[in-house]
Scaffold this motif. Structure first.
Motif, PDB file in Angstrom:
ATOM      1  N   HIS A 161      59.748  99.406  64.868  1.00  0.00           N
ATOM      2  CA  HIS A 161      60.810 100.052  65.337  1.00  0.00           C
ATOM      3  C   HIS A 161      62.069  99.372  65.252  1.00  0.00           C
ATOM      4  N   GLU A 206      60.361 110.657  66.410  1.00  0.00           N
ATOM      5  CA  GLU A 206      59.790 109.920  67.715  1.00  0.00           C
ATOM      6  C   GLU A 206      58.259 109.477  67.166  1.00  0.00           C
ATOM      7  N   ALA A 234      59.408 108.140  62.337  1.00  0.00           N
ATOM      8  CA  ALA A 234      60.907 108.005  61.830  1.00  0.00           C
ATOM      9  C   ALA A 234      61.098 108.139  60.328  1.00  0.00           C
ATOM     10  N   ALA A 293      69.546 102.548  69.377  1.00  0.00           N
ATOM     11  CA  ALA A 293      68.121 102.481  68.773  1.00  0.00           C
ATOM     12  C   ALA A 293      67.698 101.076  68.566  1.00  0.00           C
ATOM     13  N   ARG A 331      63.321 106.528  71.288  1.00  0.00           N
ATOM     14  CA  ARG A 331      62.548 106.955  72.335  1.00  0.00           C
ATOM     15  C   ARG A 331      60.773 106.494  71.920  1.00  0.00           C
ATOM     16  N   ALA A 332      60.650 106.395  70.738  1.00  0.00           N
ATOM     17  CA  ALA A 332      59.366 105.602  70.271  1.00  0.00           C
ATOM     18  C   ALA A 332      59.317 104.093  70.768  1.00  0.00           C
ATOM     19  N   TRP A 386      60.859 102.977  73.166  1.00  0.00           N
ATOM     20  CA  TRP A 386      61.046 103.035  74.727  1.00  0.00           C
ATOM     21  C   TRP A 386      59.519 103.274  75.134  1.00  0.00           C
ATOM     22  N   THR A 387      58.860 104.112  74.597  1.00  0.00           N
ATOM     23  CA  THR A 387      57.276 104.488  74.809  1.00  0.00           C
ATOM     24  C   THR A 387      56.672 103.189  74.847  1.00  0.00           C
ATOM     25  N   ALA A 398      64.963 114.856  66.329  1.00  0.00           N
ATOM     26  CA  ALA A 398      64.299 113.443  67.167  1.00  0.00           C
ATOM     27  C   ALA A 398      63.187 113.547  67.519  1.00  0.00           C
ATOM     28  N   ILE A 399      62.242 114.773  67.993  1.00  0.00           N
ATOM     29  CA  ILE A 399      61.125 114.806  68.175  1.00  0.00           C
ATOM     30  C   ILE A 399      60.013 114.389  67.106  1.00  0.00           C
ATOM     31  N   GLY A 459      65.041 109.481  68.037  1.00  0.00           N
ATOM     32  CA  GLY A 459      63.685 109.356  68.009  1.00  0.00           C
ATOM     33  C   GLY A 459      63.184 107.956  67.616  1.00  0.00           C
ATOM     34  N   ARG A 495      52.225 110.872  65.234  1.00  0.00           N
ATOM     35  CA  ARG A 495      52.261 109.444  66.121  1.00  0.00           C
ATOM     36  C   ARG A 495      51.024 108.843  65.777  1.00  0.00           C
TER      37      ARG A 495
END
Length: 374
Positions: A344, A89, A92, A319, A248-249, A251-252, A85-86, A245, A36
């Protein structure tokens, strides 16, 4: 055995052997956290994550779907989707390369001979990576000795730039669909970095060109005969994992941008619930795929394909919605070019393009009508 035994030696250190699902999840989280840090910078500069993919291999994470019969781990599909997915995130593009790799291994497990499985799964345990591809129209495959002479080029496909092996769909004359397992380092194989998409910019998409290459018969396997094969369903499930994933990225970054703004909490809650719903759909599809792999009858495979289709479509829509909400809810604070938050949306949009939505909806309609009338 033929071309497999002649494959070039990897320069990577020996891969670690992951012993449990708990270790696999922990490894994925640690790697994703590291990926990340420079994911945005890699996207901006299109710096390909070769070192990151090697870290995946060395960690043993790329070998977690090797069957227990070949000294691998008995991994559930729901957990596999969560691991993808992890990783997605964190980055991608790396998640998509992993998606392709695991899909190839499922086709290898279900279609290849025991000798071919033994040879290639041993390579996976050592850290080798795979990518799937399809040979384009005009490819020539003609009988030659104990195998075939191959000449042609694949369609563009993700992960090829990072792959030690390319599992390419082709047709053996007169009309027999097969999968060819080609070593990407073979002198007859040229991998061309020709990807210029505005999203998933570092996913290793490329075209493999074969001038003239002899392909041994023992490195060829039949293609899946069912449109709802476990390999196809796993592809849909892991595609959903990548979309999850990406969401979620986004969203963060969204929650970091809006802070504690109470006015938009209901809309944040709506997105959070959609992400959770998509995750639950992936888990359900994974359980059905577990059943189909253990008992690969047509009914079980069709049921798994139906649920995997639902997961892929729902996660793709979610997504895109989450990535769009990042700009709708965060406003001008998200618009700076230097923040690169638009990656994203770009990643979600490009990744969704390869989802055959209309075909999946048609198949879902046929499946549900049969079940309803039974």
């Amino acid at each position: 055995m033929g071309t497999v035994s002649q494959f070039h030696h990897s320069l990577r250190p020996p891969a670690h052997r992951i012993e449990s699902e708990e270790e696999a999840i922990s490894t994925a989280r640690n790697l994703a956290a590291a990926f990340r840090h420079q994911a945005s910078e890699r996207d901006i500069n299109r710096s390909l994550p070769h070192a990151e993919l090697d870290a995946l291999s060395i960690s043993g994470l790329t070998a977690i779907t090797v069957p227990p019969d070949y000294e691998g781990l008995d991994m559930s599909n729901a957990l596999l989707a969560e691991i993808v997915a992890i990783i997605a995130e964190g980055d991608a593009s790396i998640g998509e390369a992993l998606e392709s790799h695991f899909c190839v291994l499922e086709t290898l497990r279900t279609q290849a001979t025991e000798d071919l499985q033994a040879s290639l799964f041993a390579r996976v345990l050592q850290g080798d990576r795979f990518a799937g591809a399809i040979f384009a129209d005009g490819t020539e495959l003609t009988a030659e000795g104990p195998g075939y002479r191959l000449s042609g080029r694949t369609r563009q496909a993700p992960g090829i730039l990072f792959a030690d092996w390319i599992a390419a769909a082709a047709t053996v004359p007169p009309s027999r669909p097969v999968t060819l397992y080609l070593a990407s380092g073979d002198e007859g194989v040229q991998v061309v970095d020709d990807w210029d998409g505005f999203g998933q910019r570092t996913n290793g998409s490329a075209t493999a060109i074969v001038g003239t290459l002899h392909v041994n018969a023992d490195t060829i396997a039949p293609a899946p005969s069912s449109g709802s094969s476990t390999g196809i369903s796993l592809g849909l499930l892991l595609k959903a994992g990548v979309s999850l994933g990406i969401a979620r990225a986004a969203w963060t970054d969204l929650t970091a941008a809006v802070g504690d703004n109470a006015d938009i909490l209901p809309r944040l809650g709506e997105r959070a619930l959609r992400i959770e719903t998509a995750a639950a759909t992936l888990e359900r599809a994974g359980r059905k795929l577990d059943i189909a792999q253990v008992n690969p009858v047509e009914a079980a495979m069709a049921d798994a394909h139906f649920s995997a289709s639902a997961a892929a479509i729902l996660a793709a829509e979610m997504a895109l919605d989450t990535a769009t909400a990042l700009f709708e809810l965060a406003g001008e604070t998200s618009a700076g070019i230097g923040l690169n938050l638009d990656r994203h949306w770009r990643n979600a949009r490009i990744h969704t393009l390869s989802l055959p939505r209309d075909r999946l909806l048609r198949a879902a309609g046929e499946f549900s009508s049969k079940v309803g009338s039974a």
